[in-house]
Every structure is written in structure tokens, then in C-alpha cells.
Design a protein around this motif. Structure first.
Motif, PDB file in Angstrom:
ATOM      1  N   MET A  22       0.828  -1.206   0.000  1.00  0.00           N
ATOM      2  CA  MET A  22       0.000   0.000   0.000  1.00  0.00           C
ATOM      3  C   MET A  22       0.861   1.254   0.000  1.00  0.00           C
ATOM      4  O   MET A  22       0.592   2.217  -0.735  1.00  0.00           O
ATOM      5  CB  MET A  22      -0.922  -0.004   1.226  1.00  0.00           C
ATOM      6  CG  MET A  22      -2.032  -1.031   1.182  1.00  0.00           C
ATOM      7  SD  MET A  22      -2.953  -1.134   2.738  1.00  0.00           S
ATOM      8  CE  MET A  22      -3.578   0.541   2.884  1.00  0.00           C
ATOM      9  N   GLN A  24       4.123   1.567  -0.946  1.00  0.00           N
ATOM     10  CA  GLN A  24       4.947   1.706  -2.146  1.00  0.00           C
ATOM     11  C   GLN A  24       4.102   2.027  -3.374  1.00  0.00           C
ATOM     12  O   GLN A  24       4.521   2.792  -4.244  1.00  0.00           O
ATOM     13  CB  GLN A  24       5.740   0.417  -2.373  1.00  0.00           C
ATOM     14  CG  GLN A  24       6.826   0.174  -1.333  1.00  0.00           C
ATOM     15  CD  GLN A  24       7.694  -1.024  -1.672  1.00  0.00           C
ATOM     16  OE1 GLN A  24       7.384  -1.787  -2.583  1.00  0.00           O
ATOM     17  NE2 GLN A  24       8.778  -1.199  -0.937  1.00  0.00           N
ATOM     18  N   PHE A  25       2.921   1.451  -3.453  1.00  0.00           N
ATOM     19  CA  PHE A  25       2.074   1.684  -4.624  1.00  0.00           C
ATOM     20  C   PHE A  25       1.536   3.110  -4.644  1.00  0.00           C
ATOM     21  O   PHE A  25       1.473   3.750  -5.703  1.00  0.00           O
ATOM     22  CB  PHE A  25       0.915   0.686  -4.630  1.00  0.00           C
ATOM     23  CG  PHE A  25      -0.042   0.875  -5.768  1.00  0.00           C
ATOM     24  CD1 PHE A  25       0.278   0.442  -7.046  1.00  0.00           C
ATOM     25  CD2 PHE A  25      -1.262   1.502  -5.569  1.00  0.00           C
ATOM     26  CE1 PHE A  25      -0.600   0.630  -8.100  1.00  0.00           C
ATOM     27  CE2 PHE A  25      -2.147   1.689  -6.614  1.00  0.00           C
ATOM     28  CZ  PHE A  25      -1.816   1.253  -7.890  1.00  0.00           C
ATOM     29  N   SER A  26       1.157   3.624  -3.475  1.00  0.00           N
ATOM     30  CA  SER A  26       0.551   4.955  -3.422  1.00  0.00           C
ATOM     31  C   SER A  26       1.570   6.062  -3.200  1.00  0.00           C
ATOM     32  O   SER A  26       1.281   7.229  -3.477  1.00  0.00           O
ATOM     33  CB  SER A  26      -0.490   5.007  -2.300  1.00  0.00           C
ATOM     34  OG  SER A  26       0.128   4.805  -1.035  1.00  0.00           O
ATOM     35  N   SER A  27       2.760   5.707  -2.685  1.00  0.00           N
ATOM     36  CA  SER A  27       3.795   6.701  -2.348  1.00  0.00           C
ATOM     37  C   SER A  27       3.246   7.755  -1.385  1.00  0.00           C
ATOM     38  O   SER A  27       3.545   8.947  -1.495  1.00  0.00           O
ATOM     39  CB  SER A  27       4.338   7.373  -3.615  1.00  0.00           C
ATOM     40  OG  SER A  27       4.943   6.422  -4.461  1.00  0.00           O
ATOM     41  N   ARG A  28       2.437   7.311  -0.437  1.00  0.00           N
ATOM     42  CA  ARG A  28       1.841   8.207   0.542  1.00  0.00           C
ATOM     43  C   ARG A  28       2.025   7.639   1.946  1.00  0.00           C
ATOM     44  O   ARG A  28       2.385   6.477   2.120  1.00  0.00           O
ATOM     45  CB  ARG A  28       0.350   8.411   0.254  1.00  0.00           C
ATOM     46  CG  ARG A  28       0.074   9.113  -1.066  1.00  0.00           C
ATOM     47  CD  ARG A  28      -1.397   9.364  -1.256  1.00  0.00           C
ATOM     48  NE  ARG A  28      -1.664  10.108  -2.486  1.00  0.00           N
ATOM     49  CZ  ARG A  28      -2.866  10.533  -2.835  1.00  0.00           C
ATOM     50  NH1 ARG A  28      -3.915  10.289  -2.061  1.00  0.00           N
ATOM     51  NH2 ARG A  28      -3.030  11.212  -3.958  1.00  0.00           N
ATOM     52  N   LYS A  32      -2.705   9.711   4.192  1.00  0.00           N
ATOM     53  CA  LYS A  32      -3.092   9.987   2.807  1.00  0.00           C
ATOM     54  C   LYS A  32      -3.386   8.720   2.006  1.00  0.00           C
ATOM     55  O   LYS A  32      -4.104   8.769   1.009  1.00  0.00           O
ATOM     56  CB  LYS A  32      -1.981  10.775   2.115  1.00  0.00           C
ATOM     57  CG  LYS A  32      -1.804  12.200   2.620  1.00  0.00           C
ATOM     58  CD  LYS A  32      -2.984  13.074   2.236  1.00  0.00           C
ATOM     59  CE  LYS A  32      -2.743  14.522   2.623  1.00  0.00           C
ATOM     60  NZ  LYS A  32      -3.888  15.388   2.239  1.00  0.00           N
ATOM     61  N   VAL A  33      -2.821   7.587   2.446  1.00  0.00           N
ATOM     62  CA  VAL A  33      -3.020   6.372   1.673  1.00  0.00           C
ATOM     63  C   VAL A  33      -4.487   5.951   1.660  1.00  0.00           C
ATOM     64  O   VAL A  33      -4.951   5.279   0.725  1.00  0.00           O
ATOM     65  CB  VAL A  33      -2.147   5.232   2.253  1.00  0.00           C
ATOM     66  CG1 VAL A  33      -2.689   4.749   3.585  1.00  0.00           C
ATOM     67  CG2 VAL A  33      -2.057   4.063   1.276  1.00  0.00           C
ATOM     68  N   TYR A  34      -5.244   6.386   2.657  1.00  0.00           N
ATOM     69  CA  TYR A  34      -6.652   6.002   2.729  1.00  0.00           C
ATOM     70  C   TYR A  34      -7.551   6.960   1.954  1.00  0.00           C
ATOM     71  O   TYR A  34      -8.782   6.870   2.070  1.00  0.00           O
ATOM     72  CB  TYR A  34      -7.103   5.931   4.186  1.00  0.00           C
ATOM     73  CG  TYR A  34      -6.495   4.763   4.931  1.00  0.00           C
ATOM     74  CD1 TYR A  34      -6.960   3.471   4.731  1.00  0.00           C
ATOM     75  CD2 TYR A  34      -5.442   4.952   5.812  1.00  0.00           C
ATOM     76  CE1 TYR A  34      -6.404   2.397   5.394  1.00  0.00           C
ATOM     77  CE2 TYR A  34      -4.872   3.879   6.485  1.00  0.00           C
ATOM     78  CZ  TYR A  34      -5.355   2.604   6.274  1.00  0.00           C
ATOM     79  OH  TYR A  34      -4.790   1.544   6.935  1.00  0.00           O
ATOM     80  N   ASP A  35      -6.964   7.852   1.161  1.00  0.00           N
ATOM     81  CA  ASP A  35      -7.780   8.691   0.286  1.00  0.00           C
ATOM     82  C   ASP A  35      -8.513   7.859  -0.754  1.00  0.00           C
ATOM     83  O   ASP A  35      -9.510   8.306  -1.330  1.00  0.00           O
ATOM     84  CB  ASP A  35      -6.903   9.729  -0.420  1.00  0.00           C
ATOM     85  CG  ASP A  35      -6.464  10.837   0.526  1.00  0.00           C
ATOM     86  OD1 ASP A  35      -7.020  10.913   1.637  1.00  0.00           O
ATOM     87  OD2 ASP A  35      -5.555  11.610   0.165  1.00  0.00           O
ATOM     88  N   VAL A  36      -8.012   6.662  -1.001  1.00  0.00           N
ATOM     89  CA  VAL A  36      -8.688   5.773  -1.944  1.00  0.00           C
ATOM     90  C   VAL A  36     -10.064   5.388  -1.427  1.00  0.00           C
ATOM     91  O   VAL A  36     -10.969   5.065  -2.207  1.00  0.00           O
ATOM     92  CB  VAL A  36      -7.825   4.511  -2.182  1.00  0.00           C
ATOM     93  CG1 VAL A  36      -7.688   3.697  -0.899  1.00  0.00           C
ATOM     94  CG2 VAL A  36      -8.400   3.659  -3.302  1.00  0.00           C
ATOM     95  N   ARG A  41     -10.429   6.919   6.303  1.00  0.00           N
ATOM     96  CA  ARG A  41      -9.373   7.863   6.638  1.00  0.00           C
ATOM     97  C   ARG A  41      -9.136   7.943   8.145  1.00  0.00           C
ATOM     98  O   ARG A  41      -8.037   8.233   8.602  1.00  0.00           O
ATOM     99  CB  ARG A  41      -9.723   9.240   6.080  1.00  0.00           C
ATOM    100  CG  ARG A  41      -8.558  10.227   6.076  1.00  0.00           C
ATOM    101  CD  ARG A  41      -8.959  11.495   5.360  1.00  0.00           C
ATOM    102  NE  ARG A  41      -9.277  11.227   3.961  1.00  0.00           N
ATOM    103  CZ  ARG A  41      -9.909  12.089   3.167  1.00  0.00           C
ATOM    104  NH1 ARG A  41     -10.313  13.252   3.651  1.00  0.00           N
ATOM    105  NH2 ARG A  41     -10.147  11.783   1.911  1.00  0.00           N
TER     106      ARG A  41
END
Length: 230
Positions: A22, A24-28, A32-36, A41
Motif C-alpha cells: 500500500m 509503495q504503490f501509493s507513495s503516501r 493519505k493512503v486512505y484517500d482511496v 481515513r
């Protein structure tokens, strides 16, 4: 060991891999990674708060370790024998030297190492229930050193922390190997090693053992704290 290895393979490593992917794929980061999925969040915010709490806890723990490290340079060790100021207990010397203590049956028995920690290091043994004491200046300086060191590493960014990581990653293993070699030379080391590697199959049915295995797995891998994602 067996419950820990099972939990590690079934729960720990999959979650670790998921969080790493998660990040590495989002670079967050962990927020912020849970913005998807904005509804999740709050998980990232909770992880960030948890990390802040853990940092405060570990800073105090490391400060205590540094305090003991400095005290270990003294000869003899300050916790090896009882101090006359440690009253209210039947104090037993942690070292094998010294005269046999004279016990008072009405007082609890504690070792000099324990009393040194509670009376000379933290000072909690000198306080009554609900009382706040004055901060110990030695511990305060150690804690200040920890926070200054962390601040400098954060200011330097990944370049500075990367260089420190070489030492922080290797030094604990050097210490552990040194302790292991010393422990193997002690009397009864073979019996202790045999006890450690001999499984007790009946404990596999103990729910508390599995609970401790899960706790240790999450703790050792630092999963579900957001640090792996970041």
C-alpha cells in the motif's frame, strides 16, 4: 515459539506485506493512503496518533536504558548491593558477594537491583499512592538527549536517518550475540536452553498463549501502526 511462528506466517507476514505494498504503490503516508476510501481515513489518523503515543513511551524507555548504561560504567555496580537509604524492605544483594542479610519477617523481600530502579532511578519507590514527585535530573537529561537526537534525525531527513540506520540496525545484534555468548558460559545454561527449545504441547490449548503470540507478532513487526506504510 510455535504459536508465534504460526501467527507470524498466517497473520503477521500477510499484513506486513499488505501495508508495504500500500505504501509503495501509493507513495503516501499512513493518512493519505486512505484517500482511496475516504470512509477509512480515520484509520490513518488513529494510526498516526498511536505512533505519537508510542514514540513518547519509547523515548522514556530509551532514556531509562541510557541512564542504566551510564551507571553500568561505575565500579562496583550501584545496583549490585543494598543501600542504607532503601528502608522498609528486606533487601537482598543482587551480587553474590556481601554478608547474608538479616530479614525482618514483617517486611517484603526485594533485590537491590529492583530497589535501585524504583528508588534511585525512577524514584517511584519514594512516593506514596497518588503523589507526584520531582523529575530526576539525570533521567531528564537522558530524555532530553533522546528528543534532541530524534529531532536532528528528522531535520536531516532520510539522508541523515539512513546513515544512522546502519548503526541502529547492526548494533542490537552485536549486543544480543554478546549476551548470548556470555549466557551460554553460565552455570545451568544447558538446562535453560533445553527448557527453551522443548515444546509444551499442552500450552497450545491455552488461549492466553495465543493472545500473547498475536501481541508479540504485531509488536515485533510494527504492523497496523502505519509505520510500514510510511
Amino acid at each position: 515459539v510455535i504459536p508465534y511462528l504460526i501467527v507470524l506466517l498466517i497473520v503477521g507476514r500477510p499484513i506486513y506485506y499488505l501495508e508495504m505494498v500500500m505504501g509503495q504503490f501509493s507513495s503516501r503516508g499512513s493518512v493519505k493512503v486512505y484517500d482511496v476510501s475516504p470512509i477509512m481515513r480515520g484509520i490513518g489518523i488513529a494510526q498516526m496518533v498511536s505512533i505519537c503515543v508510542v514514540i513518547v513511551y519509547y523515548a522514556a524507555t530509551i532514556a531509562t536504558a541510557i541512564r542504566f548504561f551510564i551507571a553500568s560504567c561505575e565500579s562496583p555496580l550501584p545496583w549490585a548491593s543494598c543501600d542504607v537509604s532503601w528502608t522498609g524492605f528486606n533487601c537482598v544483594n543482587s551480587s553474590s558477594s556481601g554478608p547474608a542479610p538479616v530479614f525482618n519477617n514483617s517486611l517484603p523481600v526485594k533485590t537491590s537491583a529492583e530497589l535501585y530502579y524504583t528508588h534511585s532511578v525512577t524514584g517511584e519507590g519514594l512516593l506514596t499512592d497518588g503523589e507526584f514527585g520531582v523529575p530526576d535530573w539525570k533521567l531528564t537529561l537522558c530524555l532530553l538527549f533522546i528528543w534532541v537526537a530524534m529531532t536532528i534525525m528528522m531535520i536531516k531527513g532520510i539522508r541523515g536517518s539512513g546513515k544512522v540506520a546502519y548503526f541502529l540496525a547492526l548494533f542490537p545484534y552485536v549486543v544480543l550475540v554478546s549476551f548470548a555468548i556470555y549466557a551460554f558460559t553460565l552455570e545451568g545454561a544447558g538446562q535453560g536452553l533445553k527448557y527453551f527449545i522443548t515444546p509444551d504441547w499442552d500450552e497450545l490449548l491455552n488461549a492466553n498463549v495465543w493472545k500473547e503470540a498475536v501481541s508479540q507478532c504485531f509488536f515485533s513487526l510494527s504492523i497496523c501502526f502505519g509505520g510500514v506504510i510510511a
